[in-house]
Design a protein around this motif. Structure first.
Motif, PDB file in Angstrom:
ATOM      1  N   PHE A  45      -8.613  -7.063 -30.843  1.00 45.70           N
ATOM      2  CA  PHE A  45      -9.336  -5.962 -30.200  1.00 45.70           C
ATOM      3  C   PHE A  45     -10.809  -6.301 -30.025  1.00 45.70           C
ATOM      4  O   PHE A  45     -11.357  -7.189 -30.693  1.00 45.70           O
ATOM      5  N   GLY A  46     -11.442  -5.573 -29.100  1.00 44.21           N
ATOM      6  CA  GLY A  46     -12.870  -5.683 -28.868  1.00 44.21           C
ATOM      7  C   GLY A  46     -13.397  -4.398 -28.264  1.00 44.21           C
ATOM      8  O   GLY A  46     -12.703  -3.735 -27.493  1.00 44.21           O
ATOM      9  N   VAL A 192      -7.688   6.811 -34.576  1.00 45.61           N
ATOM     10  CA  VAL A 192      -6.443   6.969 -33.839  1.00 45.61           C
ATOM     11  C   VAL A 192      -6.299   5.805 -32.879  1.00 45.61           C
ATOM     12  O   VAL A 192      -7.278   5.311 -32.327  1.00 45.61           O
ATOM     13  N   GLU A 193      -5.071   5.345 -32.720  1.00 47.20           N
ATOM     14  CA  GLU A 193      -4.756   4.306 -31.749  1.00 47.20           C
ATOM     15  C   GLU A 193      -3.588   4.787 -30.911  1.00 47.20           C
ATOM     16  O   GLU A 193      -2.610   5.329 -31.445  1.00 47.20           O
ATOM     17  N   ASN A 194      -3.686   4.596 -29.607  1.00 47.61           N
ATOM     18  CA  ASN A 194      -2.609   5.042 -28.727  1.00 47.61           C
ATOM     19  C   ASN A 194      -2.417   4.068 -27.570  1.00 47.61           C
ATOM     20  O   ASN A 194      -3.338   3.335 -27.189  1.00 47.61           O
ATOM     21  N   PHE A 207      -3.595  -1.065 -25.734  1.00 43.19           N
ATOM     22  CA  PHE A 207      -3.808   0.173 -26.471  1.00 43.19           C
ATOM     23  C   PHE A 207      -5.308   0.457 -26.527  1.00 43.19           C
ATOM     24  O   PHE A 207      -6.132  -0.387 -26.167  1.00 43.19           O
ATOM     25  N   MET A 208      -5.646   1.637 -26.983  1.00 46.78           N
ATOM     26  CA  MET A 208      -7.040   2.022 -27.200  1.00 46.78           C
ATOM     27  C   MET A 208      -7.145   2.640 -28.584  1.00 46.78           C
ATOM     28  O   MET A 208      -6.268   3.390 -29.007  1.00 46.78           O
ATOM     29  N   LYS A 209      -8.221   2.308 -29.309  1.00 43.87           N
ATOM     30  CA  LYS A 209      -8.436   2.961 -30.604  1.00 43.87           C
ATOM     31  C   LYS A 209      -9.890   3.394 -30.733  1.00 43.87           C
ATOM     32  O   LYS A 209     -10.800   2.745 -30.225  1.00 43.87           O
ATOM     33  N   THR A 210     -10.083   4.515 -31.393  1.00 42.67           N
ATOM     34  CA  THR A 210     -11.413   5.007 -31.743  1.00 42.67           C
ATOM     35  C   THR A 210     -11.452   5.217 -33.247  1.00 42.67           C
ATOM     36  O   THR A 210     -10.537   5.803 -33.816  1.00 42.67           O
ATOM     37  N   GLU A 211     -12.518   4.713 -33.873  1.00 40.52           N
ATOM     38  CA  GLU A 211     -12.546   4.665 -35.342  1.00 40.52           C
ATOM     39  C   GLU A 211     -13.914   5.075 -35.882  1.00 40.52           C
ATOM     40  O   GLU A 211     -14.954   4.679 -35.368  1.00 40.52           O
ATOM     41  N   TYR A 254      -5.018  -5.338 -27.797  1.00 38.07           N
ATOM     42  CA  TYR A 254      -3.834  -5.965 -27.193  1.00 38.07           C
ATOM     43  C   TYR A 254      -2.847  -6.312 -28.298  1.00 38.07           C
ATOM     44  O   TYR A 254      -3.179  -7.041 -29.236  1.00 38.07           O
ATOM     45  N   ARG A 255      -1.611  -5.788 -28.172  1.00 35.85           N
ATOM     46  CA  ARG A 255      -0.539  -6.030 -29.146  1.00 35.85           C
ATOM     47  C   ARG A 255       0.447  -7.027 -28.541  1.00 35.85           C
ATOM     48  O   ARG A 255       1.020  -6.790 -27.485  1.00 35.85           O
ATOM     49  N   PHE A 256       0.643  -8.147 -29.260  1.00 36.88           N
ATOM     50  CA  PHE A 256       1.457  -9.229 -28.718  1.00 36.88           C
ATOM     51  C   PHE A 256       2.940  -8.891 -28.688  1.00 36.88           C
ATOM     52  O   PHE A 256       3.704  -9.475 -27.924  1.00 36.88           O
ATOM     53  N   ASN A 257       3.364  -7.910 -29.498  1.00 40.08           N
ATOM     54  CA  ASN A 257       4.792  -7.593 -29.597  1.00 40.08           C
ATOM     55  C   ASN A 257       5.216  -6.375 -28.818  1.00 40.08           C
ATOM     56  O   ASN A 257       6.379  -6.003 -28.837  1.00 40.08           O
ATOM     57  N   ASP A 258       4.295  -5.710 -28.139  1.00 39.23           N
ATOM     58  CA  ASP A 258       4.661  -4.442 -27.500  1.00 39.23           C
ATOM     59  C   ASP A 258       5.566  -4.682 -26.303  1.00 39.23           C
ATOM     60  O   ASP A 258       5.312  -5.553 -25.469  1.00 39.23           O
TER      61      ASP A 258
END
Length: 509
Positions: A45-46, A192-194, A207-211, A254-258
Motif C-alpha cells: 500500500f501507499g 477500515v479497509e474496503n 482496495f482503500m484503507k483509512t487509518e 493492492y492485494r495479490f490474492n484477490d
C-alpha cells in the motif's frame, strides 16, 4: 492551506459493521450467497495523511539533570506520505488477523524551547516507521474493520534556537542548538479497509484503507550547545522532549490474492428477485452518543500595545478526552448516495499550555482547556455496502475555552498564580469524515442500532487575551496580551439509533 489539505486528506472512511434488515411479513426469495472475498495473502500500500504531535518539555542542567523549569506542553503539525506491506490470514468467515510494516516520510513540525534563555526553535518529525499486528472483523465481505498495535520508531530533526523577542536578546540570533535524535516507542490504532468501487466500477485487487494511529515515545534529554559564532561549547542546559504523535492517513492497497469477489454485494441478503440486494433504510432521523480523544495545537505570541509584537509565535499543544451527543437527518437519494444534516456537541477536557514569556522579565505558563465544542453541518456519503456508509462532512464549529491561572515556569522562582488570562469563545469551521454501519456484535444484529467512527479537524480564528495579575498580586492589568490561534483534531466512536432503519431499501448491485 496546508492545514486544509491535511484535513481533507484525513476525511475518509474509518470503521464498519453489517447485517441486512428485516423486509417485512411477505416471504421473499433468497438469493444465492455472493462469493466471499479472500483476505488471506500479501498486500502492499501507499498513501498520504496528516497529523499533530504534542510534547511535554522542560529544561534541566547538563550535566546533572536538575530541573531548571517545569514542563510545558508544546505542539506540532504537518503532513506525510506512507508506504508499507503486510500479510493477512482469514481464519474464520468473519475474522482476519495479520502482520504489517510501514514507514512515513514528511514534515510534522512545531516548537521546542528553552524558556530560561527566552529562546525557541523548530522541531520536525521527519520519518517514522512501524511493525505490528492487526485484528479485523468483516462487517461485510468487502469491508474490514480493524485495530492494530506494535512497535514504532521515529527520527527527529534537531533545532537551532533563536530569541523569542523580535530583534534578539540574550545571546543574540542564533544562539544555541540541539542535535537530531531517534526515539523508540509503540503505537495503537485502527481503521477500515474496503474493496475499491469508483461510482459502481469495481477494480479487482485494489482496495482503500483509512487509518488512525497514536504513537507514544519516551522522553529524550538533548544537551544544548552554543552556535559556532558563540564558541560552540555546551551551555550547561539540556532540553527534554517527550512526544505523542496522532496521525490519520488514506492509502490505496493492492492485494495479490484477490479474485474480485470482494466487490460483490454482501451475502445473506434477501430480495424479491435475484440481483437485487436489500439494506437498512438510510432516510430519516437519528440520534447518537459516544466518546473520543484528540489533540490541539495553538500558535501563540505576546503583544504589548502600543509597541506591537513583543514575543513572536511559538506553538503550544494540548490533548485529552471527551464525550459527544448529537442528532441528524439523512436522505438516501439513490441506491448508493446519502446526504444529510446534523448537529452535535462535545464535552470534555483537552488540556495544554498557554504562556507569557514576557511577564516582568520572567516566563509564566498556565493550563488552557478546551471544555466544550459544538458543530452543525452537512455530510455526503457513499454506500460501500448496503449497510456501510463512508462519508465526508463539513460545517460550523464553536468552542469554549477555560482561561488559565499562570505560575512561573522557572523552578527557582516558584511564584504561583501570579497572572491570569480569561475564558473565551471561538467560532470556526470543521472538515472531517468517517464510516457508519449497522451494528453486528459477533453475528448478532441489533435492528435500528448503528455504529460510526469519525475524524474531525476544526479551525478557529486567533483571539487576543489580556494578561492580569493574580488576585494575590492586586488583580490589575499588566499590559501584556497573549494571542492564541487553535486547531483541534479529534477521533470519536458513537452508537447511533436510526428510527427508520427497519424500512429496507432495495437496491441493484
Amino acid at each position: 492551506m496546508k492545514k486544509l489539505v491535511i484535513a481533507f486528506a484525513a476525511a475518509a472512511a474509518c470503521s464498519g459493521s453489517a447485517t441486512a434488515a428485516d423486509l417485512g411479513a411477505r416471504p421473499l426469495k433468497a438469493v444465492a450467497p455472493a462469493p466471499v472475498a479472500n483476505w488471506t495473502g500479501f498486500y502492499v500500500f501507499g498513501g498520504a495523511g496528516g497529523g499533530l504531535w504534542n510534547a511535554d518539555s522542560n529544561v534541566v542542567t547538563s550535566p546533572g539533570g536538575v530541573a531548571v523549569t517545569r514542563d510545558q506542553r508544546l505542539g506540532g503539525s504537518g503532513w506525510f506520505g506512507t508506504v508499507g506491506l503486510g500479510y493477512d490470514w482469514q481464519f474464520t468467515p468473519n475474522w482476519v488477523a495479520g502482520v504489517l510494516a510501514d514507514a512515513q516520510f514528511g514534515d510534522i513540525r512545531g516548537s521546542i524551547a528553552d524558556p530560561s534563555l527566552f529562546a525557541e526553535g523548530t522541531e520536525k518529525l521527519r520519518t517514522s516507521y512501524a511493525a505490528g499486528v492487526r485484528l479485523g472483523y468483516l462487517v461485510a465481505p468487502n469491508v474490514l474493520s480493524y485495530v492494530n498495535a506494535g512497535y514504532s520508531g521515529s527520527q527527529w530533526s534537531g533545532s537551532t534556537f533563536t530569541p523569542l523577542p523580535p530583534g534578539g536578546s540574550g545571546f543574540g540570533m542564533p544562539s544555541v542548538t540541539t542535535a537530531s535524535f531517534h526515539r523508540n516507542g509503540w503505537f495503537v490504532g485502527g481503521g477500515v479497509e474496503n474493496s475499491l468501487d469508483i461510482f459502481g466500477i469495481s477494480a479487482p485487487g485494489w482496495f482503500m484503507k483509512t487509518e488512525y494511529r497514536s504513537a507514544y515515545y519516551d522522553r529524550v534529554t538533548l544537551p544544548e550547545t552554543f552556535t559556532p559564532a558563540f564558541g560552540g561549547g555546551p551551555t550547561g542546559n539540556a532540553t527534554t522532549f517527550k512526544p505523542w504523535v496522532q496521525t490519520v492517513s488514506t492509502s490505496l492497497v493492492y492485494r495479490f490474492n484477490d479474485n474480485g469477489a470482494a466487490a460483490v454485494a454482501p451475502a445473506r441478503l434477501y430480495t424479491k428477485a435475484p440481483g437485487i440486494a436489500a439494506g437498512p433504510g438510510w432516510t430519516g432521523f437519528h440520534v447518537f452518543g459516544g466518546g473520543g480523544g484528540g489533540l490541539w495545537n495553538a500558535d501563540s505570541g505576546v503583544q504589548t500595545p502600543p509597541f506591537g509584537t513583543t514575543v513572536r509565535d511559538q506553538r503550544f499543544g494540548g490533548n485529552g478526552w471527551f464525550g459527544t451527543v448529537g442528532l441528524g437527518y439523512d436522505w438516501q437519494f439513490n441506491s448508493k448516495w446519502v446526504a444529510g444534516a446534523f448537529a452535535d456537541a462535545q464535552f470534555g477536557d483537552l488540556s495544554g499550555s498557554i504562556s507569557d514569556p514576557n511577564f516582568i522579565g520572567r516566563i509564566t505558563e498556565g493550563q488552557e482547556k478546551l471544555r466544550t465544542s459544538y458543530a452543525a453541518g452537512v455530510r455526503l456519503g457513499y454506500l460501500v455496502a448496503p449497510n456501510v456508509l463512508s462519508y465526508v462532512n463539513a460545517g460550523y464549529s464553536g468552542s469554549d475555552w477555560s482561561g488559565a491561572s499562570h505560575s512561573s515556569l522557572e523552578n527557582a522562582i516558584g511564584l504561583v498564580n501570579v497572572a491570569t488570562t480569561p475564558s473565551f469563545h471561538r467560532n470556526g469551521w470543521f472538515v472531517g469524515g468517517g464510516v457508519e454501519n449497522s451494528l453486528n456484535i459477533l453475528g448478532v444484529s441489533a435492528p435500528g442500532w448503528f455504529m460510526k467512527t469519525e475524524y474531525r479537524s476544526a479551525f478557529y480564528d486567533r483571539v487576543t487575551l489580556p494578561v492580569s495579575f493574580g488576585p494575590a498580586f492586586g488583580g490589575g492589568p499588566i499590559g501584556d496580551f497573549i494571542t492564541f490561534k487553535p486547531w483541534v483534531q479529534t477521533i470519536s466512536t458513537s452508537l447511533v439509533y436510526r428510527f427508520n432503519a427497519t424500512n429496507a431499501v432495495v437496491a441493484k448491485y
